[in-house]
Motif scaffolding. Sequence first.
Motif, PDB file in Angstrom:
ATOM      1  N   GLU A 195       0.250   4.340  -0.410  1.00  0.00           N
ATOM      2  CA  GLU A 195      -0.263   5.482   0.354  1.00  0.00           C
ATOM      3  C   GLU A 195       0.014   5.290   1.845  1.00  0.00           C
ATOM      4  OE1 GLU A 195      -1.128   8.329  -0.450  1.00  0.00           O
ATOM      5  OE2 GLU A 195      -1.889   9.030   1.496  1.00  0.00           O
TER       6      GLU A 195
ATOM      7  N   ASP B  35       0.858  -1.186   0.000  1.00  0.00           N
ATOM      8  CA  ASP B  35       0.000   0.000   0.000  1.00  0.00           C
ATOM      9  C   ASP B  35       0.896   1.239   0.000  1.00  0.00           C
ATOM     10  OD1 ASP B  35      -1.747   2.045   0.427  1.00  0.00           O
ATOM     11  OD2 ASP B  35      -2.923   0.987   1.966  1.00  0.00           O
TER      12      ASP B  35
ATOM     13  N   LYS C  59      -1.166  -2.416  -5.688  1.00  0.00           N
ATOM     14  CA  LYS C  59      -2.048  -2.810  -4.589  1.00  0.00           C
ATOM     15  C   LYS C  59      -3.075  -3.839  -5.064  1.00  0.00           C
ATOM     16  CE  LYS C  59      -4.918  -0.893  -0.919  1.00  0.00           C
ATOM     17  NZ  LYS C  59      -5.595   0.306  -0.403  1.00  0.00           N
TER      18      LYS C  59
END
Length: 713
Positions: free
Chosen positions: A486, A484, A554
């Motif tokens: 982010e 991930d 992702k």
Amino acid sequence: MEQDELLQIYFSEADELLQTMEHSLMTLESDPQNQSVINEVFRAMHTMKSSSAMVGFTQLSEHAHLLENLMERIRSKQLPITQNLVSFLLENHDVIKSAVENAAQGKPDVGLDAFPAMAEKVKRFLGLAAGQEEDRVTAPITTGMSGGQKESSGGSYYEIDMRFRKDIFQTGQDPLMLLYELGDLAEIISVETDLSSLPPFLEMDPFQLYLAWRLLIKTDRPLPTIEKVFVFVQEDELNQVSIRDVSSHFREGVDTRMADKPLGEILIDQKLVSEQEIQEVLTQQKKVGEALLEKGKISPDELNKIVDLQEKSRTVLRKSTVRVDTDKLDQLANMVEEMTIQLARISAILGDLPPDVTRKLGSEPDILNRIGREVQEQVMRLRMFPIEGTFQRFQRMARDLAREQHKQIKIILGGGETELDKDVIEHINDPLTHIIRNCIGHGIEDPDERKQSGKTPEGIINLNAYQQEGKIYIEIKDDGRGIDAEAVRRKAIERGLIKENDQPSPEEIYKFLFIPGFSTAKEVSSISGRGVGMDVVQNNIQQLGGTIDIFSEKGKGATFVIKLPLTLAVIDGMYVGVGADIFVIPLLTVLSTAVLKKGNLKTIEGKGEVVRLGDSYVPLIHLDRILGIERRQTDTEPLVVFVSSEKRILGLGVDEILDHQQVVIKNLEKNFCRISGIAGGAIMPDGSVALVLDVYGLDHLFFGRNRVHELVH
């Protein structure tokens, strides 16, 4: 043979057998009907039994015998392969391995106490009551020689290619009669018929010959006698007959060339499949044999026969190899290097001799130098080993960890034949272990989560190795939940590595995972936390002169790409002078060189100097300053060597560029101590020592480890 020597051979052979056993059992778990793999395990047990008895390890031999009987029941389809049975056999493998390791350490009685309990369990699989003994397996291990190949001793082997003119029958010659005559003089081992010139049936002329043959014969007759068979047909240049003596490839009646050939190549040679069919199955993530069977391109019997032949070839080849201690290889490499240096010195001395003397020497010095280089190359090749064994060890580790995590994971191996320097193989285990544990612990989802994501319950981890652009690439790819990006960015902001409004690229974000202690995992499991240990991975790889990159999407998985030098022992180096010292820069890292002019320099306050390279500026490292060398005053302009440290391009300020040539790197850590920015030492042609620069280490030394955030600004 001395007992110690016999034991050393036994321990080496046992190690190989145990590796084969473990790898084959892992294969059986996913392919329980694979008869050739079942045979592999059976043969390994059989050999373990015999060799253990030979060196006096009776208890170990008897246990291997019990397992051999168990495998015989599996071979004869009296006992089906189940996951529990594979687990039990792996448990037995571990017990045997432990006993062998203890014996190798001089503790022959340690670990043997586990055998009685395991033996009782084996007997239950065999359907025997406690304490009841079963008759020994007396049937020989059949390997199925192909094409009527027979065991016999003595004689020479010849391969004969025969392609005749189409109208040979009209010349009074008959190829069949030649075959009969050959049959009287030799044992015809195999005949391959080439049908490629065969026309459609309706276009066929019964008086024309469309076939060609390749024969393998064995005979005790001299070559001229065999050649006489073809004396009349060879008078016509349209008939092509070639006879090759291939005796050196045969040992114990087995063609040892099959040992190193890929299975697909052997199947093509045997005319069982076409090259196009092999190319088609190579695009699949499956073993060649398995894919061909599924497509119905080959029968199980044909495949098993070829696999058995290849295994026998490998067994025979192993018998003819000599195991050498790696320290002896290093000593040999050192001696060859010294010989090469002396040859270079002699060449330099010869260059100063009067022309009439050098004329008398002719090309002899050049020939001597060429031979020296060839010897050096051959010795260096001895240090190369296929990565297959390293990869296979991870299959078992992944299986056991997956079971602990209640996950289903399949490991797919590729490029196992890729060869690496032995030092690289020794040091690559830890980084690979870290990465694979992370893949299993946090990459691959559990079966329920994978189903909800539309994936198969079984996660896939691909291990692949290949050579490209003078480097070895190792890829570890999983089809799990991915990283991930982010979450990593938020964590980097939280730790003050970047600011809230910074938007680094995914590749730059993943670099944060190499910072010690950086992890986005909400829970740290017993085996890993995504990012934990990745700094160790990167450090270990950089110490090998390599790099690692991460790619991820992702929900679709992550890929770790490791790039390593082909060898740590020999490099092509550029000699540069700094003050009174000479250094070697690995040529693979060198991009270009230039005169270091003041107009191309800029100083950035608090960050040092940068030098112009094309339209941009790159950091400049003055080697004299960073290595603490007193610089000499010279009339010549300073120079800059632009190098790539993979992280960035650097300019290295030097006084002079001398030459470039291949050097053997001496390990400083082993002989002196580790020095940051220095990869090792090399002996110069005049006998002096030059230090080999570690460009990645210099980058690390110059920029420091706590400035990762600068990478994204």
